[in-house]
Design an enzyme around this catalytic site. Sequence first.
Site, PDB file in Angstrom:
ATOM      1  N   ASP A  70      -0.954  16.782   0.634  1.00 54.31           N
ATOM      2  CA  ASP A  70      -1.436  16.977  -0.738  1.00 54.31           C
ATOM      3  C   ASP A  70      -2.616  16.049  -1.036  1.00 54.31           C
ATOM      4  O   ASP A  70      -2.838  15.060  -0.354  1.00 54.31           O
ATOM      5  CB  ASP A  70      -0.312  16.720  -1.745  1.00 54.31           C
ATOM      6  CG  ASP A  70       0.219  15.291  -1.649  1.00 54.31           C
ATOM      7  OD1 ASP A  70       0.507  14.849  -0.515  1.00 54.31           O
ATOM      8  OD2 ASP A  70       0.315  14.607  -2.691  1.00 54.31           O
ATOM      9  N   GLU A 134       2.843  13.181  -1.799  1.00 54.91           N
ATOM     10  CA  GLU A 134       2.611  11.729  -1.742  1.00 54.91           C
ATOM     11  C   GLU A 134       1.865  11.235  -2.959  1.00 54.91           C
ATOM     12  O   GLU A 134       2.138  10.175  -3.502  1.00 54.91           O
ATOM     13  CB  GLU A 134       1.823  11.405  -0.476  1.00 54.91           C
ATOM     14  CG  GLU A 134       1.669   9.937  -0.172  1.00 54.91           C
ATOM     15  CD  GLU A 134       0.480   9.279  -0.880  1.00 54.91           C
ATOM     16  OE1 GLU A 134      -0.405  10.033  -1.358  1.00 54.91           O
ATOM     17  OE2 GLU A 134       0.452   8.054  -0.971  1.00 54.91           O
TER      18      GLU A 134
HETATM   19  C1  LIG Z   1     -10.308  -9.112   2.862  1.00 55.40           C
HETATM   20  C2  LIG Z   1     -10.723  -7.761   3.244  1.00 55.40           C
HETATM   21  C3  LIG Z   1     -11.087  -6.804   2.129  1.00 55.40           C
HETATM   22  C4  LIG Z   1     -10.192  -5.605   2.164  1.00 55.40           C
HETATM   23  C5  LIG Z   1     -10.637  -4.522   1.247  1.00 55.40           C
HETATM   24  C6  LIG Z   1      -9.600  -3.410   1.169  1.00 55.40           C
HETATM   25  C7  LIG Z   1     -10.287  -2.067   1.151  1.00 55.40           C
HETATM   26  C8  LIG Z   1      -9.354  -0.956   0.721  1.00 55.40           C
HETATM   27  C9  LIG Z   1      -8.939  -0.137   1.928  1.00 55.40           C
HETATM   28  C10 LIG Z   1      -8.029   0.835   1.851  1.00 55.40           C
HETATM   29  C11 LIG Z   1      -7.279   1.152   0.587  1.00 55.40           C
HETATM   30  C12 LIG Z   1      -7.204   2.662   0.377  1.00 55.40           C
HETATM   31  C13 LIG Z   1      -5.823   3.062  -0.064  1.00 55.40           C
HETATM   32  C14 LIG Z   1      -5.410   4.296   0.721  1.00 55.40           C
HETATM   33  C15 LIG Z   1      -3.915   4.509   0.645  1.00 55.40           C
HETATM   34  C16 LIG Z   1      -3.511   4.973  -0.725  1.00 55.40           C
HETATM   35  C17 LIG Z   1      -3.124   6.434  -0.678  1.00 55.40           C
HETATM   36  C18 LIG Z   1      -2.882   6.899  -2.111  1.00 55.40           C
HETATM   37  O1  LIG Z   1      -3.785   7.324  -2.774  1.00 55.40           O
HETATM   38  N1  LIG Z   1      -1.643   6.750  -2.571  1.00 55.40           N
HETATM   39  C19 LIG Z   1      -1.326   7.030  -3.948  1.00 55.40           C
HETATM   40  C20 LIG Z   1       0.180   7.155  -4.086  1.00 55.40           C
HETATM   41  C21 LIG Z   1       0.595   7.443  -5.493  1.00 55.40           C
HETATM   42  C22 LIG Z   1       2.082   7.338  -5.676  1.00 55.40           C
HETATM   43  N2  LIG Z   1       2.573   7.712  -6.830  1.00 55.40           N
HETATM   44  O2  LIG Z   1       2.789   6.926  -4.796  1.00 55.40           O
HETATM   45  C23 LIG Z   1      -1.856   5.879  -4.817  1.00 55.40           C
HETATM   46  O3  LIG Z   1      -1.916   4.733  -4.328  1.00 55.40           O
HETATM   47  O4  LIG Z   1      -2.203   6.133  -5.981  1.00 55.40           O
HETATM   48 ZN   LIG Z   2      -2.921   9.204   0.742  1.00 50.60          ZN
HETATM   49 ZN   LIG Z   3      -4.461   9.232  -2.405  1.00 49.19          ZN
END
Ligand SMILES: CCCCCCCC/C=C\CCCCCCCC(=O)N[C@@H](CCC(N)=O)C(=O)O
Ligand SMILES: [Zn+2]
Ligand SMILES: [Zn+2]
Length: 446
Positions: A70, A134
């Site tokens: 999704d 998700e």
């Molecule tokens: C010191 C080094 C710096 C580091 C910088 C971090 C950069 C960020 C990298 C990745 C983060 C991206 C997050 C992706 C995973 C999240 C997937 C997602 O969208 N999940 C939803 C789930 C919602 C829910 N209800 O569970 C969300 O988080 O909103």
């Molecule tokens: Zn995701």
């Molecule tokens: Zn997401």
Amino acid sequence: MSTGKGRERHIPSQFNQGERFAMKEALKVFPTIFKTRFIQHEVIGEYSHLFTVQGSDPSLQPYMLMAHSDVVPAPDEGWEVPPFSGLEHDGFIHGRGTLDNKNSLMAILQALELLLIRNYIPRRSFFIALGHDEEVSGQNGAQKISALLQARGVKLAFIVDEGNFILDGFIPYLKKPFAMIAVSEKGGINLRLQVNMTPGHSSAPPKETSIGILAAAISRLEQTPLPNMFGSGPLKTTLQELANEFPFPANIVLRNLWLFGPLVSRLMERNYITNALVRTTMALTMFNAGVKMNVIPPMAQAIINLRIHPAQTVQEVLELIKNIVADDRVQFHVLTAFDPLPVSPSDHQALGYQLLRQTIQSIFPEVNTIAPGICIGNTDSRHYTNLTTSIYRFNPVYLHPQDFRSIHGINEKISVQAYETQVKFIFEFIQNADTYQEPIPHLHEL
Ligand SMILES: CCCCCCCC/C=C\CCCCCCCC(=O)N[C@@H](CCC(N)=O)C(=O)O
Ligand SMILES: [Zn+2]
Ligand SMILES: [Zn+2]
């Protein structure tokens, strides 16, 4: 990490032109997966998929690879190409979900398909769990899969899910990319703030309306960041592991956070992405109020999405929020809430973490630093803490700040080359997981 004595030949991750074309175009099912005897496919919660890949050595504890199908909505405005077109141009595949997280779903299935075509038989069993909800908590997908596996008595050696990347360009002075394997993830609260008032004719308004009261409360929250929690949680370990990648004097600063911690924390809160690593963040994401232009609004509602720092709890954050709002006319309704996740092991005995390290070093030799860290977002893997204490959030894809902004934003895209490399990584990882080494039980710090 050796795969042990007598290991059948290691299948090299070289794909011919036809396979690479098929990989890119593979929007069809994966025929070999579905006709392989040692693979069981189940649909869970109507739209989630669970594949059980039975290994030849049942003594090895199984692991799980996760992804989700999704996506969040994507209005056309601002997109270079229609967000659901899947259009390929300039070497990129464009569209919602190309980084979060259809790329992983397709790459996992594609890698397995390519292994099976080469007559691969896994030694270590593994599960592939593909959730369908998700982005809206995973309650009907991942949560049901977790309950099903628990009912079957399954325990997992480790889990690999989305959540972090090979990060490039996120920190000033750090020119090199580094891999951050998230060994924990922040907690979350979806909080509804609401003000109710008696409606009336707008020609004779009260001193404050429900909208004005709520707007003032929200403004106080936005003007009052929650405490900077730098120094507690995995971040210090992350920065210390990164110290060698920095030039003088930054490398000295990072090696002496006992002294320079306050300076580093101030620098990190200046950037909206690194700020999310040092504190609990609040985002006003929805605001609904008013019924007619000439009616005093009977109700105003706002939704705040909070991501809780590992050093805080749901209850502590709710108390802080109420103290900042400090207005009894504002009602609080907790819609969803969960504490920060436990920290998974990343020492030399942590099988899942070490397999990720091994495969990163093999596929991305240019990445010198691999560090444990935290996922600032949330993932379906939080539903599986009953099956393992070793949950790792990492996708083998380079991420730049502009890519991060496209996640849940506009112009999300992945390069064809990055997608091929993600398939290659999983292709290798599955084989590397056939090691005889077993995980050492890990007890979370209390
Ligand atoms: C010191 C080094 C710096 C580091 C910088 C971090 C950069 C960020 C990298 C990745 C983060 C991206 C997050 C992706 C995973 C999240 C997937 C997602 O969208 N999940 C939803 C789930 C919602 C829910 N209800 O569970 C969300 O988080 O909103
Ligand atoms: Zn995701
Ligand atoms: Zn997401």
